[in-house]
Scaffold this motif. Structure first.
Motif, short mmCIF file in Angstrom:
data_model
loop_
_atom_site.label_atom_id
_atom_site.label_comp_id
_atom_site.label_asym_id
_atom_site.label_seq_id
_atom_site.Cartn_x
_atom_site.Cartn_y
_atom_site.Cartn_z
N ALA A 112 152.21 43.01 66.28
CA ALA A 112 153.48 43.72 66.37
C ALA A 112 154.52 43.01 65.53
O ALA A 112 154.61 41.77 65.52
N TYR A 113 155.34 43.80 64.83
CA TYR A 113 156.45 43.28 64.03
C TYR A 113 157.74 43.43 64.84
O TYR A 113 158.06 44.51 65.34
N VAL A 114 158.49 42.33 64.94
CA VAL A 114 159.74 42.31 65.71
C VAL A 114 160.88 42.02 64.73
O VAL A 114 160.89 40.96 64.09
N PRO A 115 161.85 42.91 64.59
CA PRO A 115 162.92 42.71 63.61
C PRO A 115 163.93 41.66 64.05
O PRO A 115 163.98 41.25 65.22
N ARG A 116 164.76 41.25 63.14
CA ARG A 116 165.87 40.35 63.45
C ARG A 116 166.87 41.07 64.36
O ARG A 116 166.87 42.29 64.48
N ASP A 117 167.72 40.28 65.02
CA ASP A 117 168.78 40.81 65.89
C ASP A 117 168.21 41.73 66.97
O ASP A 117 168.72 42.82 67.22
N ALA A 118 167.14 41.27 67.60
CA ALA A 118 166.49 42.08 68.64
C ALA A 118 166.12 41.19 69.83
O ALA A 118 166.12 39.96 69.74
N GLU A 138 167.24 38.84 55.82
CA GLU A 138 168.51 39.52 55.67
C GLU A 138 168.46 40.96 56.19
O GLU A 138 169.35 41.40 56.90
N ARG A 139 167.43 41.69 55.86
CA ARG A 139 167.34 43.10 56.27
C ARG A 139 166.77 43.23 57.68
O ARG A 139 165.90 42.46 58.07
N ARG A 140 167.25 44.21 58.42
CA ARG A 140 166.69 44.53 59.73
C ARG A 140 165.79 45.75 59.57
O ARG A 140 166.26 46.89 59.47
N LEU A 141 164.49 45.51 59.54
CA LEU A 141 163.49 46.57 59.41
C LEU A 141 163.12 47.09 60.80
O LEU A 141 163.35 46.43 61.81
N PRO A 142 162.51 48.27 60.90
CA PRO A 142 162.13 48.80 62.21
C PRO A 142 160.97 48.04 62.84
O PRO A 142 160.12 47.49 62.14
N ALA A 143 160.97 48.00 64.17
CA ALA A 143 159.82 47.45 64.90
C ALA A 143 158.60 48.32 64.61
O ALA A 143 158.71 49.54 64.52
N ARG A 144 157.44 47.67 64.48
CA ARG A 144 156.24 48.42 64.11
C ARG A 144 154.99 47.79 64.72
O ARG A 144 154.97 46.60 65.05
N TYR A 145 153.95 48.60 64.79
CA TYR A 145 152.62 48.17 65.24
C TYR A 145 151.71 48.05 64.03
O TYR A 145 151.71 48.94 63.15
N PHE A 174 151.75 44.67 54.19
CA PHE A 174 152.59 45.05 55.33
C PHE A 174 154.03 44.68 55.00
O PHE A 174 154.30 43.56 54.57
N GLU A 175 154.95 45.61 55.22
CA GLU A 175 156.33 45.39 54.82
C GLU A 175 157.07 44.45 55.78
O GLU A 175 157.10 44.66 56.99
N CYS A 176 157.64 43.42 55.21
CA CYS A 176 158.59 42.53 55.88
C CYS A 176 159.73 42.29 54.89
O CYS A 176 159.63 42.66 53.72
N ASP A 177 160.78 41.65 55.34
CA ASP A 177 161.86 41.32 54.42
C ASP A 177 161.55 40.04 53.65
O ASP A 177 161.63 40.00 52.43
N LYS A 178 161.14 38.98 54.36
CA LYS A 178 160.83 37.70 53.73
C LYS A 178 159.45 37.17 54.11
O LYS A 178 158.81 36.45 53.34
N LEU A 179 158.99 37.47 55.30
CA LEU A 179 157.78 36.86 55.86
C LEU A 179 156.51 37.30 55.13
O LEU A 179 156.31 38.47 54.85
N ILE A 180 155.67 36.31 54.83
CA ILE A 180 154.31 36.53 54.34
C ILE A 180 153.38 35.73 55.24
O ILE A 180 153.63 34.54 55.48
N ALA A 181 152.32 36.35 55.76
CA ALA A 181 151.41 35.63 56.65
C ALA A 181 150.00 36.18 56.50
O ALA A 181 149.80 37.40 56.43
N VAL A 182 149.03 35.27 56.45
CA VAL A 182 147.61 35.63 56.35
C VAL A 182 146.80 34.67 57.19
O VAL A 182 147.27 33.59 57.56
N GLU A 183 145.57 35.07 57.49
CA GLU A 183 144.61 34.19 58.17
C GLU A 183 143.45 33.91 57.22
O GLU A 183 143.06 34.79 56.44
#
Length: 298
Positions: A112-118, A138-145, A174-183
């Protein structure tokens, strides 16, 4: 707001923007052993203030059966990624059922993606361990699964450098503002994060500036691996660490790799990256001394 370090293992509330600083993760402490940043429900608690940089964060929350954890995101975006177990993630008036997985070695997980200011809550009926990968943004993107079947899985390298990369939040997946994450899953005896590479300079079209966290788990009892980081500039980062389950290594700059898995013990690591660049992109530069024999990620 209650300090999470005073809560029981069944419930907590945390502001993810306020934490004390420990010596274990200063700039001269790139190796972060298991427990060095633990407190309350957090088995790992690394934020920009801890790491001495500006963007990347990682926390691992451990919940007992029926446990919940509530947090506010502040100026950062976060991904809730199960390491083991299932959960429900509630983000204000939205709710996502996360099926999770038995362990990181069992396969790809949804998230789950959790936006800033939430304000968000993680709840787990059976209990589990959940990574919170974060980045100041910086950007507040929508919460998503993020569904597990939509995670791109890449077989990278060959021979004793073969590994599997799960690009659940890569820059192009997967769209984020700054975050990049992989396993990354590295079979026992193999090398990954090889050849050594870096991403500590802003060079448009060539290299992006990204802070990086490696979080490790090793399959099987008494398993371990090794992580190397060495300088790309005068006085730069330099560490050779023996890593076990629950350990982390910080990469503020420098050449990093290889990540070496003990024979007979598969190595897992979660990479969390973010940086100041206007474009969210993963551009790396390979160490020139290794290119002749490796030709990059062959």
């Amino acid at each position: 707001m209650t300090d999470p370090r005073t809560h029981s293992t069944t419930d907590s509330t945390t502001d993810l923007t306020t934490h004390s600083t420990t010596d274990a993760t200063r700039s001269d402490g790139l190796y972060v052993p298991k427990g060095a940043t633990a407190g309350g429900l957090y088995a790992v608690d690394i934020d920009p203030k801890h790491a001495g940089w500006t963007h990347s964060s990682l926390r691992v929350v451990e919940l007992g059966p029926g446990g919940t954890h509530t947090f506010t995101t502040g100026d950062s975006e976060w991904i809730v990624l199960p390491l083991g177990g299932a959960c429900t993630v509630r983000i204000e008036d939205e709710e996502f059922q996360i099926l999770g997985r038995e362990s990181v070695f069992a396969g790809v997980s949804d998230f789950a993606y959790v936006p800033r200011d939430a304000r968000a809550q993680i709840a787990s009926g059976a209990g589990g361990r959940f990574a919170l990968a974060g980045a100041k943004c910086e950007r507040r993107l929508p919460a998503r699964y993020g569904p597990a079947p939509e995670v791109p899985v890449e077989d990278r390298g060959s021979g004793d450098c073969a590994r599997q990369v799960r690009n659940f939040a890569s820059a192009d997946a997967f769209e984020c503002d700054k975050l990049i994450a992989v396993e990354v899953i590295t079979p026992g005896g193999n090398w990954s994060s090889y050849p050594p590479h870096k991403h500590d300079e802003h060079r448009p079209g060539v290299e992006s500036e990204l802070e990086e966290i490696y979080y490790f788990e090793i399959d099987g009892p008494n398993g371990f691996g090794y992580q190397r980081v060495f300088p790309s500039r005068e006085g730069g980062s330099d560490v050779l660490a023996e890593v076990r389950t629950g350990d982390a290594v910080l990469v503020p700059d420098g050449w990093h790799g290889p990540s070496i898995a003990q024979p007979g013990h598969t190595m897992y690591y979660l990479n969390v990256m973010a940086g100041p660049g206007e474009e969210r992109e993963w551009r790396i530069c390979f160490h020139p001394g290794h290119l002749e024999s490796t030709e990059g990620y062959r």
